[in-house]
Each structure stands twice: as structure tokens, then as C-alpha cells.
Design a protein around this motif. Sequence first.
Motif, PDB file in Angstrom:
ATOM      1  N   GLY A  78       0.799  -1.213   0.000  1.00  0.00           N
ATOM      2  CA  GLY A  78       0.000   0.000   0.000  1.00  0.00           C
ATOM      3  C   GLY A  78       0.833   1.264   0.000  1.00  0.00           C
ATOM      4  O   GLY A  78       2.061   1.236   0.107  1.00  0.00           O
ATOM      5  N   ASP A  79       0.137   2.408  -0.107  1.00  0.00           N
ATOM      6  CA  ASP A  79       0.819   3.705  -0.148  1.00  0.00           C
ATOM      7  C   ASP A  79       0.781   4.408   1.200  1.00  0.00           C
ATOM      8  O   ASP A  79       0.883   5.635   1.281  1.00  0.00           O
ATOM      9  N   VAL A  80       0.660   3.634   2.272  1.00  0.00           N
ATOM     10  CA  VAL A  80       0.556   4.207   3.615  1.00  0.00           C
ATOM     11  C   VAL A  80       1.917   4.736   4.068  1.00  0.00           C
ATOM     12  O   VAL A  80       2.969   4.158   3.753  1.00  0.00           O
ATOM     13  N   PRO A  81       1.945   5.848   4.828  1.00  0.00           N
ATOM     14  CA  PRO A  81       3.210   6.390   5.313  1.00  0.00           C
ATOM     15  C   PRO A  81       3.738   5.688   6.562  1.00  0.00           C
ATOM     16  O   PRO A  81       4.901   5.853   6.926  1.00  0.00           O
ATOM     17  N   SER A  82       2.900   4.903   7.219  1.00  0.00           N
ATOM     18  CA  SER A  82       3.298   4.209   8.444  1.00  0.00           C
ATOM     19  C   SER A  82       3.928   2.863   8.112  1.00  0.00           C
ATOM     20  O   SER A  82       3.321   2.033   7.422  1.00  0.00           O
ATOM     21  N   LEU A  83       5.137   2.611   8.613  1.00  0.00           N
ATOM     22  CA  LEU A  83       5.816   1.342   8.351  1.00  0.00           C
ATOM     23  C   LEU A  83       5.056   0.178   8.979  1.00  0.00           C
ATOM     24  O   LEU A  83       4.939  -0.891   8.373  1.00  0.00           O
ATOM     25  N   ASP A  84       4.535   0.360  10.181  1.00  0.00           N
ATOM     26  CA  ASP A  84       3.767  -0.710  10.826  1.00  0.00           C
ATOM     27  C   ASP A  84       2.548  -1.087   9.990  1.00  0.00           C
ATOM     28  O   ASP A  84       2.232  -2.273   9.827  1.00  0.00           O
ATOM     29  N   HIS A  85       1.860  -0.086   9.473  1.00  0.00           N
ATOM     30  CA  HIS A  85       0.678  -0.333   8.639  1.00  0.00           C
ATOM     31  C   HIS A  85       1.078  -1.073   7.364  1.00  0.00           C
ATOM     32  O   HIS A  85       0.408  -2.023   6.947  1.00  0.00           O
ATOM     33  N   ALA A  86       2.182  -0.658   6.743  1.00  0.00           N
ATOM     34  CA  ALA A  86       2.643  -1.300   5.513  1.00  0.00           C
ATOM     35  C   ALA A  86       3.011  -2.759   5.756  1.00  0.00           C
ATOM     36  O   ALA A  86       2.672  -3.643   4.956  1.00  0.00           O
ATOM     37  N   VAL A  87       3.712  -3.030   6.845  1.00  0.00           N
ATOM     38  CA  VAL A  87       4.099  -4.406   7.178  1.00  0.00           C
ATOM     39  C   VAL A  87       2.862  -5.260   7.426  1.00  0.00           C
ATOM     40  O   VAL A  87       2.785  -6.422   6.994  1.00  0.00           O
ATOM     41  N   ASP A  88       1.871  -4.699   8.103  1.00  0.00           N
ATOM     42  CA  ASP A  88       0.635  -5.440   8.346  1.00  0.00           C
ATOM     43  C   ASP A  88      -0.059  -5.791   7.026  1.00  0.00           C
ATOM     44  O   ASP A  88      -0.583  -6.899   6.866  1.00  0.00           O
ATOM     45  N   ASN A  89      -0.026  -4.862   6.068  1.00  0.00           N
ATOM     46  CA  ASN A  89      -0.604  -5.146   4.749  1.00  0.00           C
ATOM     47  C   ASN A  89       0.121  -6.306   4.073  1.00  0.00           C
ATOM     48  O   ASN A  89      -0.511  -7.168   3.440  1.00  0.00           O
ATOM     49  N   LEU A  90       1.447  -6.343   4.199  1.00  0.00           N
ATOM     50  CA  LEU A  90       2.225  -7.425   3.597  1.00  0.00           C
ATOM     51  C   LEU A  90       1.875  -8.765   4.236  1.00  0.00           C
ATOM     52  O   LEU A  90       1.694  -9.773   3.542  1.00  0.00           O
ATOM     53  N   LEU A  91       1.775  -8.785   5.547  1.00  0.00           N
ATOM     54  CA  LEU A  91       1.506 -10.033   6.253  1.00  0.00           C
ATOM     55  C   LEU A  91       0.120 -10.590   5.937  1.00  0.00           C
ATOM     56  O   LEU A  91      -0.128 -11.786   6.118  1.00  0.00           O
ATOM     57  N   HIS A  92      -0.768  -9.724   5.474  1.00  0.00           N
ATOM     58  CA  HIS A  92      -2.139 -10.169   5.192  1.00  0.00           C
ATOM     59  C   HIS A  92      -2.478 -10.108   3.699  1.00  0.00           C
ATOM     60  O   HIS A  92      -3.642 -10.259   3.331  1.00  0.00           O
ATOM     61  N   GLN A 128       9.891 -13.085   7.678  1.00  0.00           N
ATOM     62  CA  GLN A 128      11.286 -12.740   7.398  1.00  0.00           C
ATOM     63  C   GLN A 128      11.373 -11.576   6.411  1.00  0.00           C
ATOM     64  O   GLN A 128      12.204 -10.675   6.564  1.00  0.00           O
ATOM     65  N   LEU A 129      10.504 -11.591   5.405  1.00  0.00           N
ATOM     66  CA  LEU A 129      10.485 -10.501   4.435  1.00  0.00           C
ATOM     67  C   LEU A 129      10.075  -9.192   5.108  1.00  0.00           C
ATOM     68  O   LEU A 129      10.668  -8.140   4.847  1.00  0.00           O
ATOM     69  N   ALA A 130       9.092  -9.268   5.988  1.00  0.00           N
ATOM     70  CA  ALA A 130       8.645  -8.067   6.700  1.00  0.00           C
ATOM     71  C   ALA A 130       9.767  -7.482   7.558  1.00  0.00           C
ATOM     72  O   ALA A 130       9.979  -6.261   7.588  1.00  0.00           O
ATOM     73  N   GLU A 131      10.500  -8.346   8.240  1.00  0.00           N
ATOM     74  CA  GLU A 131      11.609  -7.862   9.067  1.00  0.00           C
ATOM     75  C   GLU A 131      12.721  -7.277   8.204  1.00  0.00           C
ATOM     76  O   GLU A 131      13.411  -6.338   8.599  1.00  0.00           O
ATOM     77  N   ALA A 132      12.917  -7.836   7.014  1.00  0.00           N
ATOM     78  CA  ALA A 132      13.930  -7.287   6.101  1.00  0.00           C
ATOM     79  C   ALA A 132      13.524  -5.903   5.593  1.00  0.00           C
ATOM     80  O   ALA A 132      14.377  -5.031   5.394  1.00  0.00           O
ATOM     81  N   VAL A 133      12.219  -5.706   5.353  1.00  0.00           N
ATOM     82  CA  VAL A 133      11.740  -4.372   4.969  1.00  0.00           C
ATOM     83  C   VAL A 133      12.066  -3.370   6.074  1.00  0.00           C
ATOM     84  O   VAL A 133      12.539  -2.260   5.813  1.00  0.00           O
ATOM     85  N   ARG A 134      11.844  -3.771   7.308  1.00  0.00           N
ATOM     86  CA  ARG A 134      12.169  -2.888   8.446  1.00  0.00           C
ATOM     87  C   ARG A 134      13.672  -2.597   8.491  1.00  0.00           C
ATOM     88  O   ARG A 134      14.083  -1.458   8.733  1.00  0.00           O
ATOM     89  N   ALA A 135      14.488  -3.620   8.268  1.00  0.00           N
ATOM     90  CA  ALA A 135      15.939  -3.449   8.327  1.00  0.00           C
ATOM     91  C   ALA A 135      16.425  -2.515   7.224  1.00  0.00           C
ATOM     92  O   ALA A 135      17.271  -1.639   7.445  1.00  0.00           O
ATOM     93  N   CYS A 136      15.895  -2.683   6.013  1.00  0.00           N
ATOM     94  CA  CYS A 136      16.277  -1.797   4.906  1.00  0.00           C
ATOM     95  C   CYS A 136      15.818  -0.376   5.179  1.00  0.00           C
ATOM     96  O   CYS A 136      16.536   0.588   4.871  1.00  0.00           O
ATOM     97  N   HIS A 137      14.646  -0.244   5.741  1.00  0.00           N
ATOM     98  CA  HIS A 137      14.130   1.096   6.077  1.00  0.00           C
ATOM     99  C   HIS A 137      15.051   1.791   7.060  1.00  0.00           C
ATOM    100  O   HIS A 137      15.369   2.980   6.911  1.00  0.00           O
ATOM    101  N   ARG A 138      15.502   1.067   8.089  1.00  0.00           N
ATOM    102  CA  ARG A 138      16.402   1.663   9.089  1.00  0.00           C
ATOM    103  C   ARG A 138      17.695   2.147   8.457  1.00  0.00           C
ATOM    104  O   ARG A 138      18.268   3.157   8.879  1.00  0.00           O
TER     105      ARG A 138
END
Length: 333
Positions: A78-92, A128-138
Amino acid sequence: MLRIHFTAEDLARTRVAATIGVAAEVYYSLELLRENRELPHLRTWRSAVAGRMGADTRPLTCLVPVRGPGLDLLALMGDVPSLDHAVDNLLHAPVSRLRRELEGLDFHPQHLPWARQVSEGDREARQQLAEAVRACHRLTVEPYWPQGRSELVALTTRCANLMLEGGIDLLLRSICAPLVRWRPPVLEAPYPRRVEARLQGRGLIITPTVFSKHPVSFLWDPLDPSQPPRLTVPALRRSLTGSEPAEADGSAVRDLESLLGRTRAAALRVTAEGCTTSELARRLNVTAAAASQHARVLRNTDLITTSRRGGSVLHFITPLGLALLRAGALREP
């Protein structure tokens, strides 16, 4: 050459987005690193980030194809600005969507088993992909986002002023000129191949980006033809540099909290990343009604803007709110 054909209905439905979303910005930053393209505004950023990828980022970086089209995290997260929201979209995300987005991409042979595991919707692989998105974002986005966000706000505010002064015609004549040319009823822009795009009454979403390998990009979702396409345009006007959050003295924080109230000051800080009303309520630990009231006060004083996106209401800080935020260097609530 890209040529976008407008009807009167398309012009009426054309709008400017505040952001393309955190997930797309993360992925675009990885594509820039892969291609090693020389972009003056991103030279400092590249020298600081290149070579720092590690095992925690690999589940995502190995899904950047060696050539050709890339993974569409905008569609998946999605085009959401929140990383938590984006990760939740990926997981679902539906498995059918995962398969569609990964099929046909030109991955390195050694990464094909991992890509297949992700495309099949394996729960652990998704995590694992979601955590990698977080790591790349950091690594590639978060340290540079204060400046990036500021330039996004400046561009969207300028677009809003153009719309107020001369309507959609002035906006299309001014956006990215002279790179993009408005020759009514056609918008023209340089492109790797010849594309004749007809919006068919859906309108266009003009979307500023911080990280982008192309001067402009034309994006659409083939799985949802009812959604309007996007034209991405660059927001950066100066070199992107990282910065640590400024340390405010106690008096500056107290003064700002005295001006706005502690909770409302915290609300302004949350909207700097962009948020929905429900996200604002969760971050402030208040009811949705209270969060809506705080947002209304901030909006009425021109510190934030509010727009509707689907079934959600999105709040985003204005240049005035950002200046006030910097003056007090508000801490996270």
C-alpha cells in the motif's frame, strides 16, 4: 515518450498525493543502489549507504531482480506512510497477489527458491520478508527521512497553491516543467519507451517521491483497473543528507507543549510521518473521538492537512507544522 490523454472527467479527478508510501520508497532506494546510477542529489546518500547491507536485509535485497521490472511493494504493502501499517498489509496480502507480483521477475538463479517460498505465502517467509523491509528502512530511508519528508511537504504544498491559483490546468503546466509538458488534453514526459495512456475517466494521482531511479514514472495496477494510475515526480531539490534528531533543551519542549498542550503536541509529532485517525488514537493512547478532535484543532490552525483515502482519513503535517515541530524538537510520545 509518455503521453497521457485526459478527458474532462479525468481532469476533475486528478489529485496530488502526499506520499507514495514508505514501502515503495524503501524498494526504490534498493533499486537505486542496484543500478549504481549517478544522481547528484543522492550522491552523499549513496556513499553513506552502499556496502552496508547485511544478513538482516537479504530477504528483501535478494528479491530485487538483476534486470527488468522490480517487485511492486506499492501493490503489496500500500501507499501508507506508516511502516507498521505497511508491514501489516504485507503479512495479510492474498497469496494470489504475492504470486502475481513475483511471477516473471528476473531473479538470480540462487534466489529462485526463496522467491518461490515467498510467492506461495509461507508464513515464516512473509515474516522474514517483513523484518527485512524494516531493516532496509532503518538503513536507507529512516536517517534521511526528516529532510525527505520536508521536501515532500514543500512540493505538495506548492501543488496545492497552484491548484488554488489556476486550477488543474496551472498544476499540469507547472509540475516538473520543462521535463513534463502539458499540451491540452495530453501530458507528455520523457520515458524509456513510447506509451499512449488513456485514463478513461479515472483521473491521475500525481505522486512526489524521494527515492526514484527515473525522472518520472507511470504506475498502474493491472489487477485493479478501476484505480487511477500514478505519475511519480521527484521531490528532492537539494542533496539528501542524513541527520540525527535535534536535541531540544527542556525549555523548548515545555514551551511547545504549553502552546499546544502535551497531547496535541504529541499528535503533531505523530502526523509528521502521516497517519490515519485510528493510528493517531493508538499512538496517543486515546479514543478515536479524542484523536479526531485533536486533529481537527491542528487542521484548523493549518498545522496539518487531512484527506480521505478509501475508508480512512489520512493526516499529514504542513510546512508550518513542520517548522513548529523543529523549533521544539518534540520527542516521541
